[in-house]
Motif scaffolding. Structure first.
Motif, PDB file in Angstrom:
ATOM      1  N   PRO A   1       0.775  -1.241   0.000  1.00 36.29           N
ATOM      2  CA  PRO A   1       0.000   0.000   0.000  1.00 36.29           C
ATOM      3  C   PRO A   1       0.806   1.290   0.000  1.00 36.29           C
ATOM      4  O   PRO A   1       0.280   2.341  -0.364  1.00 36.29           O
ATOM      5  CB  PRO A   1      -0.838  -0.126   1.280  1.00 36.29           C
TER       6      PRO A   1
ATOM      7  N   LEU B   1      -4.506  -4.365  -1.126  1.00 36.16           N
ATOM      8  CA  LEU B   1      -4.652  -3.002  -0.603  1.00 36.16           C
ATOM      9  C   LEU B   1      -5.991  -2.846   0.111  1.00 36.16           C
ATOM     10  O   LEU B   1      -6.056  -2.305   1.230  1.00 36.16           O
ATOM     11  CB  LEU B   1      -4.548  -2.002  -1.763  1.00 36.16           C
TER      12      LEU B   1
ATOM     13  N   SER C   1      -6.662  -2.210   4.204  1.00 39.35           N
ATOM     14  CA  SER C   1      -7.090  -0.836   4.505  1.00 39.35           C
ATOM     15  C   SER C   1      -8.565  -0.738   4.851  1.00 39.35           C
ATOM     16  O   SER C   1      -9.179   0.314   4.679  1.00 39.35           O
ATOM     17  CB  SER C   1      -6.785   0.052   3.290  1.00 39.35           C
ATOM     18  N   SER C   2      -9.144  -1.811   5.352  1.00 37.36           N
ATOM     19  CA  SER C   2     -10.592  -1.821   5.594  1.00 37.36           C
ATOM     20  C   SER C   2     -11.018  -0.800   6.657  1.00 37.36           C
ATOM     21  O   SER C   2     -12.181  -0.426   6.709  1.00 37.36           O
ATOM     22  CB  SER C   2     -11.038  -3.229   6.003  1.00 37.36           C
TER      23      SER C   2
ATOM     24  N   SER D   1      -9.814   2.253   6.887  1.00 37.65           N
ATOM     25  CA  SER D   1      -9.507   3.597   6.383  1.00 37.65           C
ATOM     26  C   SER D   1     -10.521   3.971   5.312  1.00 37.65           C
ATOM     27  O   SER D   1     -11.242   3.126   4.787  1.00 37.65           O
ATOM     28  CB  SER D   1      -8.087   3.631   5.795  1.00 37.65           C
TER      29      SER D   1
ATOM     30  N   MET E   1     -11.491   4.822   1.610  1.00 40.66           N
ATOM     31  CA  MET E   1     -10.950   4.428   0.307  1.00 40.66           C
ATOM     32  C   MET E   1     -11.641   5.204  -0.809  1.00 40.66           C
ATOM     33  O   MET E   1     -12.872   5.334  -0.796  1.00 40.66           O
ATOM     34  CB  MET E   1     -11.110   2.929   0.079  1.00 40.66           C
TER      35      MET E   1
ATOM     36  N   VAL F   1      -6.023   5.366  -0.506  1.00 42.43           N
ATOM     37  CA  VAL F   1      -6.411   5.155   0.887  1.00 42.43           C
ATOM     38  C   VAL F   1      -6.150   6.452   1.640  1.00 42.43           C
ATOM     39  O   VAL F   1      -5.075   7.056   1.514  1.00 42.43           O
ATOM     40  CB  VAL F   1      -5.615   3.992   1.514  1.00 42.43           C
TER      41      VAL F   1
ATOM     42  N   ASP G   1      -6.567   8.761   5.464  1.00 45.76           N
ATOM     43  CA  ASP G   1      -6.830   8.711   6.898  1.00 45.76           C
ATOM     44  C   ASP G   1      -8.031   9.599   7.215  1.00 45.76           C
ATOM     45  O   ASP G   1      -8.661  10.176   6.313  1.00 45.76           O
ATOM     46  CB  ASP G   1      -5.589   9.114   7.706  1.00 45.76           C
TER      47      ASP G   1
ATOM     48  N   THR H   1      -2.649   7.868   2.518  1.00 48.27           N
ATOM     49  CA  THR H   1      -1.797   6.935   3.269  1.00 48.27           C
ATOM     50  C   THR H   1      -1.456   5.679   2.468  1.00 48.27           C
ATOM     51  O   THR H   1      -0.664   4.853   2.930  1.00 48.27           O
ATOM     52  CB  THR H   1      -2.478   6.510   4.584  1.00 48.27           C
ATOM     53  N   GLY H   2      -2.037   5.535   1.290  1.00 44.65           N
ATOM     54  CA  GLY H   2      -1.745   4.356   0.486  1.00 44.65           C
ATOM     55  C   GLY H   2      -2.366   4.456  -0.888  1.00 44.65           C
ATOM     56  O   GLY H   2      -3.251   5.293  -1.124  1.00 44.65           O
TER      57      GLY H   2
ATOM     58  N   PRO I   1     -14.698   3.749   6.165  1.00 46.62           N
ATOM     59  CA  PRO I   1     -14.057   2.648   6.903  1.00 46.62           C
ATOM     60  C   PRO I   1     -15.091   1.796   7.622  1.00 46.62           C
ATOM     61  O   PRO I   1     -16.189   2.257   7.933  1.00 46.62           O
ATOM     62  CB  PRO I   1     -13.143   3.369   7.903  1.00 46.62           C
TER      63      PRO I   1
END
Length: 639
Positions: A161, A202, A206-207, A209, A211, A230, A232, A238-239, A308
């Protein structure tokens, strides 16, 4: 020799009609890695222990990638390709190939555990992909080491990620047309599957966060996840997947490597949208109506924002807050820590297709656990097909497992037979004592697991099967691998998750197990166990594990005169134990008093067994067992 002369020209500053990626790799091999083009290097397969370490280090990605790898192989298997998945050090951690050519594949390094790091193997698909981060084809004489010239290797990177290379997906062929352009379609396919695996990984990681999913294709907006970012809670990046990274690179007017600088920056730096307004795209309305523009290039994309998952504050569970295991899994164990840890792991894997390997001594409940896994899963309404690989004779196991077409052999049914693998379609296939399966059938089973297809004996057309495979063994399969009695690639295909069931003598939940067995096996009369009887059973070594315990409880329930099972109702076998003798003699005073009380009861009845039993309110057989246990014998005059 011509190949070596070409490499020498490049080393001396000359050029060659090769892609820039290939030429640069050749120069690294001779300049940085100090490889001699005249030295032929055989493929290196790492030791089993080292391979396990590499696989364990990327367990989550392996789990996510497994189904993409199998789906890709189904598309290219008929074209003569072998599929490899390596880690970021070039070690092959997953592999699917034609079992008929296993020896050739192993010799060529197209095998589980093969090391394809560029510094050791020279220019090759995996190693050069790791060095550059680029998808490419290394075709025949593109290889630095002449040993690998017959190969054509097409690869694509898989990034984590935050943009670090995690793995390489490789499809290779032992033979291929001379023209490199013949691998163009292979390159597009492997890039597509690498993107799918990377994006799935990914999303899994990242579940918790925010998306942002973006696509340029309106017609496929609902199903094509092209770019993923992704964020925050403050809207900072963040990804991303690699496609999104390249998208940001265009905005930043840099190459894709430079896009790593986007991490930590607000998403509003790149899109014409304030952070607070992103939530309007988190609705259930059709994605094709949600459009967003990139700030620098003005490019428009269709957008969907995924909130999220709910984050719960972790706390120490109270005794009333049991782990939320499915009911069938709860019935497997009480408070035994090692089993509970495994059950929690299984609960997270329960609805995947990942194969599970259960090991443990004979009688430790491997089939019971397999049934619990099946009954806890979405496949519970499908069949549970148990196969004891040790019980089927070699002459029948192939036709029993894989089925056969009509009139395939003398005595065959005129209608043919589906076979146990096809019987398990939609459910679970349980392969008990897998270590006893003949090597020839291990090869066929490996193909079934890889391709999810089975070809009946005497048949020519494979039949698709959808099943979960759970295997069990009381043997050390890795020891069998070392002895050449079990296929290494099949072992790693079966042990997607490994579960070890401890023997009964090592379990701390024996009293819970006994209570459950007495409750479920009572024939209308509920039974309980006295504390003294439990002490006796706890001291016994249980060489037969659960099977022996069931027999002991059935015997005790049958001979007990009341609802309570006491020491005198237990069979003699549980007293033949050194540990038990120590436990029984730990309180000599109590034992002596019990002997005296028994002798007094017998004397009062004039040593008449029937009369003494009536006065004591027990059966004559119970009294005889009590006398044997305490070492009380009839005096000579009473015999």
């Amino acid at each position: 020799m011509e190949h070596i002369r070409e490499l020498a020209r490049v080393a001396q500053g000359g050029d060659a009609a090769r892609d820039a990626l290939i030429l640069n790799s050749w120069r690294r091999c001779m300049g940085d890695h100090r490889l001699d083009p005249a030295v032929l290097r055989p493929a290196v397969i790492v030791e089993e222990r080292e391979l396990r370490e590499h696989r364990d280090a990327m367990e989550e990605l392996l789990r996510t990638a497994r189904f993409g790898v199998e789906a890709l192989y189904r598309q290219v298997a008929g074209l003569g390709y072998v599929l490899l998945l390596t880690d970021n050090q070039g070690i092959t951690v997953d592999y699917i190939g034609d079992e008929a050519t296993t020896d050739y594949l192993r010799e060529a390094g197209l095998y589980l555990g093969a090391d394809w790091n560029e510094a050791r193997a020279g220019t090759n698909g995996v190693g050069t992909c790791i060095a550059t981060g680029e998808a490419l084809t290394v075709h025949q004489t593109d290889h630095f080491d002449a040993t690998h010239i017959p190969l054509s290797c097409t690869v694509a990177p898989i990034f984590d990620p935050i943009g670090n290379l995690s793995a390489v997906l490789d499809i290779s062929a032992l033979q291929s047309p001379r023209e490199k352009s013949s691998q163009f379609l292979a390159l597009q396919i492997v890039k597509s599957f690498a993107h799918r695996i990377e994006t799935a990984n990914l999303i899994r990681a990242s579940s918790r966060s925010w998306m942002v999913k973006l696509t340029s294709n309106q017609a496929l907006a609902e199903v094509d996840t092209e770019f993923v970012l992704v964020l925050d809670s403050s809207g900072r990046i963040t990804g991303f997947n690699q496609h999104a990274r390249s998208l940001l690179a265009e905005e930043m007017q840099t190459n894709w490597r430079g896009a790593t600088r986007a991490l930590g920056r607000p998403v509003s730096d790149f899109f014409e949208c304030e952070i607070d307004s992103l939530t309007r795209f988190a609705t259930t309305s059709a994605i094709e109506r949600n459009v967003i523009r990139l700030s620098a290039t003005g490019r428009s994309l269709f957008i969907q924002v995924v909130p999220p998952t709910t984050i719960r504050v972790r706390h120490t569970p109270t005794p009333m807050e049991e782990c939320k295991l499915p009911l069938p899994l709860k019935a497997v164990a009480g408070d035994e820590p090692s089993v509970q840890r495994n059950l929690k792991k299984l609960a997270r894997l329960i609805n995947t297709n990942m194969s599970i390997l259960v090991s443990g001594e004979t009688g430790t409940g491997k089939e019971f656990l397999a049934k619990a896994i099946h009954q806890s899963s979405a496949r519970a309404r499908g069949p549970f097909i148990p196969v004891n690989c040790a019980a089927l004779p070699d002459s029948l196991i192939e036709s029993e497992l894989f089925g056969y077409e009509s009139h395939t052999f003398t005595g065959a049914s005129t209608k043919g037979k589906k076979g146990l693998i096809r019987e398990a379609h939609g459910g679970t296939l349980f392969l008990d004592e897998i270590g006893d399966m003949p090597l020839s059938l291990q090869t066929r089973l490996l193909r079934v697991l890889a391709e999810r297809e089975v070809t009946p004996v005497g048949g020519s057309r494979p039949v698709a099967v959808d099943m979960r495979v759970i295997a069990a063994t009381h043997q050390d399969l890795l020891a069998l691998v070392r002895l050449g009695r079990f296929r290494e690639d099949l072992y790693f295909r079966l042990n997607g998750a490994t579960i070890l069931l401890p023997p009964l003598r090592e379990r701390s939940d024996l009293s819970w197990i006994i209570a459950q067995l007495l409750e479920t096996r009572g024939a209308g009369t509920p039974r309980t166990l006295t504390d003294e009887a439990l002490v006796v059973l706890a001291a016994y070594a249980w060489p037969g594990n659960f099977r022996e315990l069931v027999n002991v409880l059935d015997f005790a329930s049958a001979v007990a005169s009341g609802t309570s099972i006491g020491v005198d109702d237990l069979p003699e076998q549980v007293f033949r134990n050194i540990g038990l003798q120590a436990a029984r003699s730990s309180d000599q005073d109590s034992s002596s008093r019990e002997v005296e009380h028994l002798k007094e009861d017998l004397r009062r009845a004039n040593w008449n067994i029937s009369a003494a039993a009536r006065q004591m309110g027990v059966d004559r057989t119970t009294l005889h067992r009590r006398m044997r246990r305490l070492g009380v014998a009839l005096p000579p005059r009473a015999l």
